[in-house]
Design an enzyme around this catalytic site. Structure first.
Site, PDB file in Angstrom:
ATOM      1  CE  LYS A 142      -4.266  -1.189   2.086  1.00 37.48           C
ATOM      2  NZ  LYS A 142      -5.414  -0.999   3.265  1.00 37.48           N
ATOM      3  CD  GLU A 184       0.116  -0.692  13.556  1.00 35.32           C
ATOM      4  OE1 GLU A 184      -0.835  -1.625  13.355  1.00 35.32           O
ATOM      5  OE2 GLU A 184      -0.485   0.301  13.256  1.00 35.32           O
ATOM      6  CE  LYS A 224       0.702  -5.179   5.653  1.00 32.48           C
ATOM      7  NZ  LYS A 224       0.896  -3.802   5.826  1.00 32.48           N
ATOM      8  CD  GLU A 234      -8.115  -3.016   2.477  1.00 33.74           C
ATOM      9  OE1 GLU A 234      -6.944  -2.852   2.507  1.00 33.74           O
ATOM     10  OE2 GLU A 234      -9.032  -2.106   2.751  1.00 33.74           O
ATOM     11  NE  ARG A 239      -3.569  -5.235   2.627  1.00 33.47           N
ATOM     12  CZ  ARG A 239      -2.493  -4.786   1.846  1.00 33.47           C
ATOM     13  NH1 ARG A 239      -2.438  -5.503   0.616  1.00 33.47           N
ATOM     14  NH2 ARG A 239      -1.514  -4.106   2.186  1.00 33.47           N
ATOM     15  CG  ASN A 243      -8.896  -2.154   8.893  1.00 35.90           C
ATOM     16  OD1 ASN A 243      -7.668  -1.574   8.598  1.00 35.90           O
ATOM     17  ND2 ASN A 243      -9.601  -2.297   7.648  1.00 35.90           N
ATOM     18  CG  HIS A 246      -5.936   0.368  12.391  1.00 38.95           C
ATOM     19  ND1 HIS A 246      -5.513  -0.872  13.435  1.00 38.95           N
ATOM     20  CD2 HIS A 246      -4.889   0.660  12.046  1.00 38.95           C
ATOM     21  CE1 HIS A 246      -4.111  -0.529  13.160  1.00 38.95           C
ATOM     22  NE2 HIS A 246      -3.641   0.214  12.297  1.00 38.95           N
ATOM     23  CG  HIS A 250      -7.676   4.993  11.429  1.00 37.31           C
ATOM     24  ND1 HIS A 250      -8.006   3.855  10.142  1.00 37.31           N
ATOM     25  CD2 HIS A 250      -6.256   5.272  11.090  1.00 37.31           C
ATOM     26  CE1 HIS A 250      -6.733   3.898   9.498  1.00 37.31           C
ATOM     27  NE2 HIS A 250      -5.719   4.423  10.263  1.00 37.31           N
TER      28      HIS A 250
HETATM   29  N1  NAD Z   1       1.501   1.352   3.629  1.00 42.67           N
HETATM   30  C1  NAD Z   1       0.976   0.761   4.669  1.00 42.67           C
HETATM   31  O1  NAD Z   1       0.429  -0.233   4.731  1.00 42.67           O
HETATM   32  C2  NAD Z   1       0.859   1.562   6.122  1.00 42.67           C
HETATM   33  C3  NAD Z   1       0.694   0.913   7.205  1.00 42.67           C
HETATM   34  C4  NAD Z   1       0.685   1.506   8.512  1.00 42.67           C
HETATM   35  C5  NAD Z   1       0.894   2.787   8.444  1.00 42.67           C
HETATM   36  N2  NAD Z   1       1.270   3.417   7.383  1.00 42.67           N
HETATM   37  C6  NAD Z   1       1.701   5.028   7.226  1.00 42.67           C
HETATM   38  O2  NAD Z   1       2.949   4.906   8.119  1.00 42.67           O
HETATM   39  C7  NAD Z   1       3.048   6.439   8.406  1.00 42.67           C
HETATM   40  C8  NAD Z   1       3.772   6.398   9.939  1.00 42.67           C
HETATM   41  O3  NAD Z   1       4.793   5.751   9.750  1.00 42.67           O
HETATM   42  P1  NAD Z   1       6.011   5.769  10.902  1.00 42.67           P
HETATM   43  O4  NAD Z   1       5.411   5.651  12.195  1.00 42.67           O
HETATM   44  O5  NAD Z   1       7.191   5.172  10.511  1.00 42.67           O
HETATM   45  O6  NAD Z   1       6.042   7.391  11.028  1.00 42.67           O
HETATM   46  P2  NAD Z   1       7.430   8.492  10.295  1.00 42.67           P
HETATM   47  O7  NAD Z   1       7.807   7.885   9.122  1.00 42.67           O
HETATM   48  O8  NAD Z   1       6.950   9.679  10.438  1.00 42.67           O
HETATM   49  O9  NAD Z   1       8.537   8.098  11.406  1.00 42.67           O
HETATM   50  C9  NAD Z   1       8.341   8.651  12.955  1.00 42.67           C
HETATM   51  C10 NAD Z   1       9.441   9.484  13.186  1.00 42.67           C
HETATM   52  O10 NAD Z   1      10.698   8.906  13.235  1.00 42.67           O
HETATM   53  C11 NAD Z   1      11.814   9.443  12.765  1.00 42.67           C
HETATM   54  N3  NAD Z   1      12.674   8.316  12.356  1.00 42.67           N
HETATM   55  C12 NAD Z   1      12.725   7.558  11.611  1.00 42.67           C
HETATM   56  N4  NAD Z   1      13.450   6.432  11.622  1.00 42.67           N
HETATM   57  C13 NAD Z   1      14.194   6.857  12.565  1.00 42.67           C
HETATM   58  C14 NAD Z   1      15.293   6.366  13.208  1.00 42.67           C
HETATM   59  N5  NAD Z   1      15.632   5.032  12.836  1.00 42.67           N
HETATM   60  N6  NAD Z   1      15.978   6.980  14.203  1.00 42.67           N
HETATM   61  C15 NAD Z   1      15.493   8.210  14.761  1.00 42.67           C
HETATM   62  N7  NAD Z   1      14.325   8.754  14.039  1.00 42.67           N
HETATM   63  C16 NAD Z   1      13.831   8.078  13.065  1.00 42.67           C
HETATM   64  C17 NAD Z   1      11.191  10.203  11.831  1.00 42.67           C
HETATM   65  O11 NAD Z   1      12.084  11.564  11.225  1.00 42.67           O
HETATM   66  C18 NAD Z   1       9.847  10.766  12.237  1.00 42.67           C
HETATM   67  O12 NAD Z   1       9.969  11.854  12.969  1.00 42.67           O
HETATM   68  C19 NAD Z   1       1.871   6.989   8.520  1.00 42.67           C
HETATM   69  O13 NAD Z   1       1.698   8.047   7.251  1.00 42.67           O
HETATM   70  C20 NAD Z   1       0.693   5.801   8.197  1.00 42.67           C
HETATM   71  O14 NAD Z   1      -0.369   6.210   7.260  1.00 42.67           O
HETATM   72  C21 NAD Z   1       1.298   2.584   6.032  1.00 42.67           C
HETATM   73 ZN    ZN Z   2      -1.855   0.829  11.903  1.00 43.72          ZN
END
Ligand code: NAD
Ligand code: ZN
Length: 366
Positions: A142, A184, A224, A234, A239, A243, A246, A250
Site C-alpha cells: 500500500k 502494531e 502480514k 483488499e 486484509r 484493521n 483501527h 483512526h
Molecule cells: N502502507 C501501509 O500499509 C501503512 C501501514 C501503516 C502505516 N502507514 C503509514 O505510515 C506512516 C507512519 O509511519 P511511522 O510511524 O514510521 O512514522 P514516520 O515515518 O513519521 O517516522 C516517525 C518519526 O521517526 C523518525 N525516524 C524514522 N526512523 C528513525 C530512526 N531510525 N531513528 C530516529 N528517528 C527516526 C522520523 O523522522 C519521524 O519523525 C503514516 O503515514 C501511516 O499512514 C502505512
Molecule cells: Zn496501523
C-alpha cells in the site's frame, strides 16, 4: 536469518530482517535491479543511515543519488509528491531506474507512490527505519499520500522488489515511536496467532535491544505476508483483519489532531475493541486484562485524555471507511487472543466504547 518471502506470484519479494544490513544493500541490489538508483530518505536520518546505504550502492557499481524529504506526516502531500516526480524528470531518471525509500512509513508510502507513478512505475525497494514501518507499512504494497480532505485518500497498490529491515536503526528511534510500533506488533499477536506465541513474547514489554527482536519482527511480517497473499488488493475481506483497533483508533488519531501517534491511538482502539468483544460475549474478561497488561508493559496509553472530544471522534468515525452499507460501524473483534473476526456490526453503539476509554479506572496511579 532466513528472509520472509512474500508470495504474490510475479510480484513476490523477500523481506530481510537482521542487524548490520545497511552496508549490504548494494550487494543485495546487484542481480535484482538496474541503475540509476535514487534514494528518497527522511531528512533527519540521512547522515545516520542513508549515506551508509548510498556508499554501499556506489561500491556495488551503481550510479546513485539521494533526495531528502522533510520528516513528518505533512510530507505525504501532493506537493511533495510532485516535487519528487519533477526531480526525477529533471535528472532524466529512465524507466530502468530504482527508487529506495529509507525512513518510516511516511517516506515508504510517499516514495512508493512516486515509484508507482513515475513513468508508470519503476522498481521500488523499502529500507524501513521505524518499528512500525518494519512490521507494517513496508510490507504489503500500500502506497499513497494524504489530501487536505483526509489521510491516505490517493495511492496505489505497488509492491516493492525487496525490503531490508536493519534492526540497528531502531537504536536511535525515539522511545515513544518505538512503543507506537509495538502497538502494531501486539495487533498481530491478537488477530492471527492462535498459539499466542507472539502475544506471550511481547506481553512483558519489548525494547530495541531485546535479543529476540528479530524473531518478533519476523513473526509479524510472516503474519502480514500471509494476510496479503490471500487478499493483495483488499477485495476478499482478509486484509480487514489488519484493521483491528483501527476503527476507533483512526478516529481518535484524527480527533486528537494527531497528538496521539498512530500506534498510541491504535492501542486505545484495540483496548476498546477487546472490551467490546467481551461485551459481545465473544471473549472472557481475562483476555481484556491480558490486553491491558501488554499495552501497559509497552508504555502505551490505557485511557483516553478528556481533551479529545467524543463528538469529534464520532464524526471522524462516520467519515471513515469502516462504516458498512447500513450505516453501522464495522468492528473487528476478538474471538480469542490470536483470532479476530471482521465485519462485526452486532455490538453496542460506539459512544459506549469511547466512554469506556475515558474511564478513570484505567488512569495510571500517580
Ligand atoms: N502502507 C501501509 O500499509 C501503512 C501501514 C501503516 C502505516 N502507514 C503509514 O505510515 C506512516 C507512519 O509511519 P511511522 O510511524 O514510521 O512514522 P514516520 O515515518 O513519521 O517516522 C516517525 C518519526 O521517526 C523518525 N525516524 C524514522 N526512523 C528513525 C530512526 N531510525 N531513528 C530516529 N528517528 C527516526 C522520523 O523522522 C519521524 O519523525 C503514516 O503515514 C501511516 O499512514 C502505512
Ligand atoms: Zn496501523
Amino acid at each position: 536469518m532466513k528472509p520472509v518471502h512474500v508470495d504474490l506470484g510475479p510480484r513476490s519479494y523477500d523481506v530481510l530482517i537482521g542487524r548490520g544490513l545497511l552496508d549490504q544493500v548494494g550487494k543485495q541490489l546487484k542481480d535484482k535491479v538496474k541503475g540509476p538508483v535514487v534514494i528518497i530518505a527522511d531528512q533527519s536520518i540521512i547522515t545516520l543511515y542513508a549515506t551508509k546505504v548510498e556508499n554501499s550502492i556506489r561500491e556495488a557499481g551503481f550510479h546513485v543519488f539521494t533526495l531528502s524529504v522533510p520528516s513528518g506526516e505533512r510530507s505525504k502531500s501532493s506537493e511533495e509528491f510532485s516535487r519528487l516526480l519533477s526531480e526525477l524528470a529533471k535528472r532524466k531518471v529512465p524507466r530502468s531506474g530504482t527508487i529506495i525509500a529509507i525512513g518510516g512509513g511516511v517516506i515508504g508510502d510517499l516514495a512508493g507512490f512516486v515509484a508507482a507513478s513515475y513513468l508508470r512505475g519503476i522498481t521500488f525497494i523499502q529500507v524501513p527505519t521505524t518499528l512500525l514501518a518494519m512490521v507494517d507499512s513496508s510490507v504489503g504494497g500500500k502506497t499513497g499520500i494524504n489530501l487536505p480532505e483526509g489521510k491516505n485518500l490517493v495511492g496505489a497498490f505497488y509492491q516493492p522488489k525487496l525490503v531490508v529491515a536493519d534492526l540497528d536503526t531502531l537504536k536511535t528511534l525515539p522511545s515513544r515511536e518505538f512503543s507506537a510500533g509495538m502497538a502494531e506488533v501486539i495487533k498481530y499477536g491478537a488477530i492471527k496467532d492462535e498459539d499466542e506465541v507472539l502475544f506471550d513474547r511481547v506481553a512483558k514489554g519489548v525494547k530495541p535491544d531485546n535479543y529476540d527482536l528479530d524473531k518478533i519482527i519476523e513473526n509479524c511480517v510472516t503474519i502480514k505476508a500471509d494476510i496479503v497473499k490471500n487478499d493483495e488488493f483488499e477485495t476478499r475481506g482478509q486484509r480487514a483483519l489488519l484493521n483491528f483497533g483501527h476503527t476507533l483508533g483512526h478516529a481518535i488519531e484524527n480527533a486528537s489532531d494527531y497528538e496521539y501517534l498512530h500506534g498510541e491511538a491504535i492501542a486505545l482502539g484495540m483496548l476498546a475493541a477487546t472490551w467490546l468483544s467481551t461485551q459481545a460475549g465473544l471473549l472472557p474478561n481475562e483476555a481484556l486484562t491480558a490486553m491491558r497488561n501488554a499495552l501497559a508493559a509497552n508504555d502505551l496509553p490505557l485511557y483516553l485524555r478528556h481533551s479529545v472530544n467524543a463528538g469529534r471522534i464520532l464524526s471522524a468515525l462516520e467519515k471513515d471507511k469502516k462504516i458498512g452499507p447500513d450505516g453501522r460501524v464495522q468492528w473487528v473483534l476478538l474471538e480469542k487472543i490470536g483470532k479476530a473476526k471482521t465485519g462485526c456490526t452486532e455490538v453496542i453503539e460506539p459512544d459506549y466504547a469511547i466512554d469506556f476509554l475515558y474511564k478513570e479506572a484505567f488512569k495510571p496511579k500517580s
